[in-house]
Design an enzyme around this catalytic site. Structure first.
Site, PDB file in Angstrom:
ATOM      1  N   GLU A 157       0.822  -1.209   0.000  1.00 42.63           N
ATOM      2  CA  GLU A 157       0.000   0.000   0.000  1.00 42.63           C
ATOM      3  C   GLU A 157       0.857   1.261   0.000  1.00 42.63           C
ATOM      4  O   GLU A 157       1.939   1.272   0.566  1.00 42.63           O
ATOM      5  CB  GLU A 157      -0.851   0.026   1.276  1.00 42.63           C
ATOM      6  CG  GLU A 157      -1.837  -1.098   1.343  1.00 42.63           C
ATOM      7  CD  GLU A 157      -2.447  -1.256   2.732  1.00 42.63           C
ATOM      8  OE1 GLU A 157      -2.693  -0.231   3.399  1.00 42.63           O
ATOM      9  OE2 GLU A 157      -2.676  -2.400   3.129  1.00 42.63           O
ATOM     10  N   CYS A 170      -1.878   2.179   7.202  1.00 49.76           N
ATOM     11  CA  CYS A 170      -1.221   1.171   6.388  1.00 49.76           C
ATOM     12  C   CYS A 170      -1.382  -0.242   6.914  1.00 49.76           C
ATOM     13  O   CYS A 170      -1.492  -0.474   8.090  1.00 49.76           O
ATOM     14  CB  CYS A 170       0.240   1.519   6.233  1.00 49.76           C
ATOM     15  SG  CYS A 170       0.466   2.282   4.642  1.00 49.76           S
ATOM     16  N   CYS A 188      -0.039  -3.581  15.355  1.00 55.02           N
ATOM     17  CA  CYS A 188       0.107  -3.231  13.937  1.00 55.02           C
ATOM     18  C   CYS A 188      -0.470  -4.297  13.014  1.00 55.02           C
ATOM     19  O   CYS A 188      -0.228  -5.489  13.199  1.00 55.02           O
ATOM     20  CB  CYS A 188       1.593  -3.024  13.645  1.00 55.02           C
ATOM     21  SG  CYS A 188       1.922  -2.619  11.934  1.00 55.02           S
ATOM     22  N   CYS A 197       3.364   8.251   1.379  1.00 50.93           N
ATOM     23  CA  CYS A 197       3.828   7.278   2.368  1.00 50.93           C
ATOM     24  C   CYS A 197       3.943   5.940   1.642  1.00 50.93           C
ATOM     25  O   CYS A 197       2.960   5.461   1.068  1.00 50.93           O
ATOM     26  CB  CYS A 197       2.814   7.196   3.498  1.00 50.93           C
ATOM     27  SG  CYS A 197       3.167   5.893   4.691  1.00 50.93           S
ATOM     28  N   CYS A 207       5.762  -7.777   7.315  1.00 51.90           N
ATOM     29  CA  CYS A 207       6.765  -7.282   8.256  1.00 51.90           C
ATOM     30  C   CYS A 207       7.018  -8.371   9.288  1.00 51.90           C
ATOM     31  O   CYS A 207       6.116  -9.113   9.641  1.00 51.90           O
ATOM     32  CB  CYS A 207       6.228  -6.021   8.958  1.00 51.90           C
ATOM     33  SG  CYS A 207       7.424  -5.248  10.071  1.00 51.90           S
ATOM     34  N   CYS A 233       5.203  -5.927  16.041  1.00 48.49           N
ATOM     35  CA  CYS A 233       4.564  -4.972  16.961  1.00 48.49           C
ATOM     36  C   CYS A 233       3.103  -5.383  17.183  1.00 48.49           C
ATOM     37  O   CYS A 233       2.376  -5.669  16.233  1.00 48.49           O
ATOM     38  CB  CYS A 233       4.630  -3.545  16.408  1.00 48.49           C
ATOM     39  SG  CYS A 233       6.313  -2.953  16.190  1.00 48.49           S
TER      40      CYS A 233
END
Ligand code: SAH
Length: 353
Positions: A95, A340, A122, A108, A115, A119
């Protein structure tokens, strides 16, 4: 089979590298120049109208021109924010978001497909990391978005999906390409890179002495709280992170900005605001301090709530009373899921992967 094993990733090349590659295909340097200029307009090879068909044919055979394809585009009715879901050459999705600020358009971008930093609040890390993005795919997000919105993008933040410092070499090459006078010539001072705290790479980045802004996702005022929501803190704790930040500031002279996501009942208490201010002041002695407060965006699978407006305001006031400048991030594109990771995550759920 991986196309990149046999084809050259031309959008990741500098102008000189592209010239050499075009030479190996048997075409003169001015063709490379034309190709380079076209690529930076974000157009397909077919659309490159002044290139001879033999050259285009050679490119199709030998090069992978890794431009992301717009799979979905959402435009906010509230503030004009545009969110792109891009499909990459191997079917991965990432994105990007284009925001309209007074000083111009800002994008952005994502740095990885998924990922692995984990976290807890997230959406991007829910299913781990699939792969790193290539320099061409980082650049491609900017080129295609710019073409789509029809206006020059004048600033860039690396705050989308992924951890940029976990894809260090590709990100660095991308930063060199996008700031190059041959390329988009974007000023380094108009670029921010956000990290959850990959400390060894903060030292590496300091050595590069770029004029970009480093943003640190801090999100907690002590190790116990930070480790509970950010696993990276088990490897590099707050002391090692802020020591690296102080070093970075000393070497580059660039101020670091701190991000702090406010999660109700987790890290938003009054005493915590004071501890945060004192912590930052104790490490970043000669640096004017700024904390960007972000009320957490609740992610269905995560079960965290955002702090109340009053809590956010009082956290901010406490920081300011401790002489730490604080602002609350303005929320753009709230009607289009602009945070995101959420669109990619939905798309993967739809596709059953
Ligand atoms: N990996 C990098 C950049 C991507 S995340 C980093 O950690 O900085 C960009 C920012 O959004 C980070 O500050 C991140 O902690 C924050 N963020 C992630 N999920 C969020 C959520 N649900 N609500 C608010 N901020 C979030």
């Amino acid at each position: 089979m991986n196309e990149l094993a046999v084809k050259a990733d031309i959008l990741s090349m500098t102008k000189d590298e592209l010239t050499a590659f075009v030479g190996t295909l048997g075409f003169p340097a001015f063709r490379a120049k034309q190709l380079f200029e076209w690529m930076y307009k974000g157009v397909s090879i077919e659309e490159m109208s002044n290139l001879p068909s033999a050259f285009k044919e050679a490119l199709v055979q030998n090069a992978l021109y890794a431009l992301p394809v717009v799979a979905n585009k959402l435009v906010s009715r509230i503030d004009g924010t545009v969110k792109f879901l891009f499909r990459l050459h191997d079917g991965q999705y990432v994105e990007s978001v284009v925001m309209d600020y007074e000083h111009g358009l800002s994008i952005c971008i994502s740095s990885q497909a998924g990922c692995r930093m984990g976290c807890k609040f997230c959406a991007s890390t829910l299913q781990g990391k699939d792969r790193d993005l290539l320099p061409s795919e980082l650049l491609g997000q900017v080129l295609v978005a710019q073409r789509e919105v029809g206006k020059r993008i004048s600033s860039l933040v690396m705050m989308g999906i992924g951890e940029p410092l976990d894809n260090y070499d590709n990100v660095l090459r991308f930063l060199h390409l996008i700031t190059s006078a041959d390329g988009l010539n974007l000023g380094a001072r108009h670029i921010s890179l956000s990290t959850c705290g990959v400390v060894d790479k903060i030292y590496a980045l300091a050595k590069e002495n770029l004029q970009i802004t480093l943003s640190i996702s801090l999100h907690a005022y002590d190790d116990e709280k930070r480790s509970a929501i950010m696993p990276v803190n088990n490897k590099w704790n707050i002391d090692s992170l802020l020591t690296a930040c102080a070093h970075y500031f000393r070497v580059t002279g660039r101020r670091i900005s701190f991000e702090y996501t406010l999660i109700s009942g987790v890290n938003d208490d009054e005493e915590g605001a004071r501890k945060l201010a004192r912590l930052l002041k104790s490490y970043m002695k000669n640096m004017p301090l700024h904390v960007n407060l972000i009320p957490v965006n609740p992610v269905e699978e995560r079960g965290f709530d955002r702090s109340s407006k009053e809590r956010v305001e009082s956290f901010k006031k406490t920081l300011i009373s401790e002489k730490v400048n604080a602002t609350v991030r303005r929320k753009l594109g709230s009607d289009i899921d602009a945070s995101c990771g959420q669109l990619r995550h939905k798309k993967r759920k739809e596709e059953g992967s």
